[in-house]
Design an enzyme around this catalytic site. Sequence first.
Site, PDB file in Angstrom:
ATOM      1  N   PHE A   1       0.850  -1.349   0.052  1.00 36.03           N
ATOM      2  CA  PHE A   1      -0.080  -0.190   0.005  1.00 36.03           C
ATOM      3  C   PHE A   1       0.808   1.228   0.129  1.00 36.03           C
ATOM      4  O   PHE A   1       1.781   1.448   0.575  1.00 36.03           O
ATOM      5  CB  PHE A   1      -1.187   0.015   1.108  1.00 36.03           C
ATOM      6  CG  PHE A   1      -2.089   0.946   1.356  1.00 36.03           C
ATOM      7  CD1 PHE A   1      -3.034   1.000   0.345  1.00 36.03           C
ATOM      8  CD2 PHE A   1      -1.871   2.203   1.735  1.00 36.03           C
ATOM      9  CE1 PHE A   1      -4.028   1.800   0.289  1.00 36.03           C
ATOM     10  CE2 PHE A   1      -2.884   3.120   1.768  1.00 36.03           C
ATOM     11  CZ  PHE A   1      -3.957   3.067   0.963  1.00 36.03           C
TER      12      PHE A   1
ATOM     13  N   LYS B   1     -12.028  -0.695   8.646  1.00 37.36           N
ATOM     14  CA  LYS B   1     -12.530  -1.579   7.556  1.00 37.36           C
ATOM     15  C   LYS B   1     -13.324  -2.685   7.979  1.00 37.36           C
ATOM     16  O   LYS B   1     -14.351  -2.784   8.335  1.00 37.36           O
ATOM     17  CB  LYS B   1     -11.177  -1.994   6.859  1.00 37.36           C
ATOM     18  CG  LYS B   1     -10.213  -0.955   6.219  1.00 37.36           C
ATOM     19  CD  LYS B   1      -8.941  -1.397   5.430  1.00 37.36           C
ATOM     20  CE  LYS B   1      -8.051  -0.636   5.063  1.00 37.36           C
ATOM     21  NZ  LYS B   1      -8.546   0.388   3.960  1.00 37.36           N
TER      22      LYS B   1
ATOM     23  N   ARG C   1     -12.300  -4.382  -7.320  1.00 40.54           N
ATOM     24  CA  ARG C   1     -12.167  -5.066  -5.876  1.00 40.54           C
ATOM     25  C   ARG C   1     -13.221  -5.186  -5.232  1.00 40.54           C
ATOM     26  O   ARG C   1     -14.320  -4.343  -5.085  1.00 40.54           O
ATOM     27  CB  ARG C   1     -11.192  -4.069  -5.284  1.00 40.54           C
ATOM     28  CG  ARG C   1     -10.471  -4.809  -4.061  1.00 40.54           C
ATOM     29  CD  ARG C   1      -9.477  -3.970  -3.428  1.00 40.54           C
ATOM     30  NE  ARG C   1      -9.875  -2.631  -2.928  1.00 40.54           N
ATOM     31  CZ  ARG C   1      -9.435  -1.882  -1.935  1.00 40.54           C
ATOM     32  NH1 ARG C   1      -8.090  -2.374  -1.435  1.00 40.54           N
ATOM     33  NH2 ARG C   1      -9.939  -1.092  -1.247  1.00 40.54           N
TER      34      ARG C   1
END
Length: 416
Positions: free
Chosen positions: A129, A227, A375
């Site tokens: 990332f 998340k 995604r």
Amino acid sequence: MNTREACVNADRQDPLAHVKEQFDLPPGVLYLDGNSLGVLPKTAAARAAQVITEEWGTGLIRSWNTAGWFDLPARLGDKLGRLLGAREGELVVTDTTSLNIFKALAAALRIQQHKHPARRVILSERDNFPTDLYMIQGMIDLLQQGYEMRLIDDELPLDKALDDSVAVMLLSHVNYRSGQMHDMAAVTAQAHEHGALAIWDLAHAAGAVPVNLNGANADFAVGCTYKYLNGGPGSPAFIWVAPRHTKDFWQPLSGWWGHSRPFDMAVAYEPAGGIRRYLCGTQPIVSLSMVECGLDVAHAAGMDEVRKKSLALSDLFIQLVESRCAGHPLTLVTPRTHADRGSHVSFRHPNGFEVMQALIARGVIGDYREPEVLRFGLTPLYFGYADVWDAVDILKDVLDTRAWDKPEFKQRSAVT
């Protein structure tokens, strides 16, 4: 499961099906983006109101003591730690993932400067990332001591990249784009064989896959709570430090909350004992408090059941996309092997951005990542087998009818 009826039957037998009732999902939405932002636990709004109207509104500054605000980062850290194989007093919920990477990286490099002063390589992945890579670059620029960043990629695999020049290895447990997952214990052991320290970014792993930080003998770990842990947009991140490294602590972000006696108002900094020394400044209590709502749901569900359903959902999703959308230029970039993937599935498509925008317009909310990657986050706490069928059904229609090929789906906003 080759029919929608079979998927509905699987939902009826699902031991986690009832957990969906604990979330406030908008009608008409199939949410496949929990790997970017989890959904709202039904208890979160009431908890936020309690903090704002009672603890802040009535308790005012007294609530640092009476409502337990001061101890909240450590108390939540212990609760989250039980999901990640950490013991009490090893983890705190605080700051952002980027800031916690900076802290962990600084501490790890300081330890290595004392033990292995000649080591000057920080190892990561080209496909990591970006914030992880940016923080490494910033640290190298700050230190001005000849450090370099070495990146694992197809041409330089891990076994060739790791050597005795590596000081610190910073990897994501689950890759943000492809969903590929490292064997944390095995890779950490490889790093230790070469005398390197291992920092793990758990942003796409915490709450999605079983993690055992102590069992893997990791050195440091960081991650976010917004998340799969459903802490809310921008909710505080976390940092974990193996107890063997705590006394070797050093980081330039030595704020007053990390002081051993913050209200002595001493001129000289003296770090607190244990993990509290990784705190920095005054904590964002409202957002911090809501993190607990998501953690409570995760604990009640149990990571073993979550993982079992996650794999079943992603197996089904891959199977249905490949069978029902055959003939379209979709390429799976997520590993098929269970041990090698997290809880999201990614496909490449030449018009991936436009396809995702068309899906979102139809209520199937995933996200897009460069280059060309669709995604889809399969979040077992609130996503079911019939949901998978319906999402693929809409994807098939979007592709078959070329519904994505419209001007409005080519316009890019700031966030993709």
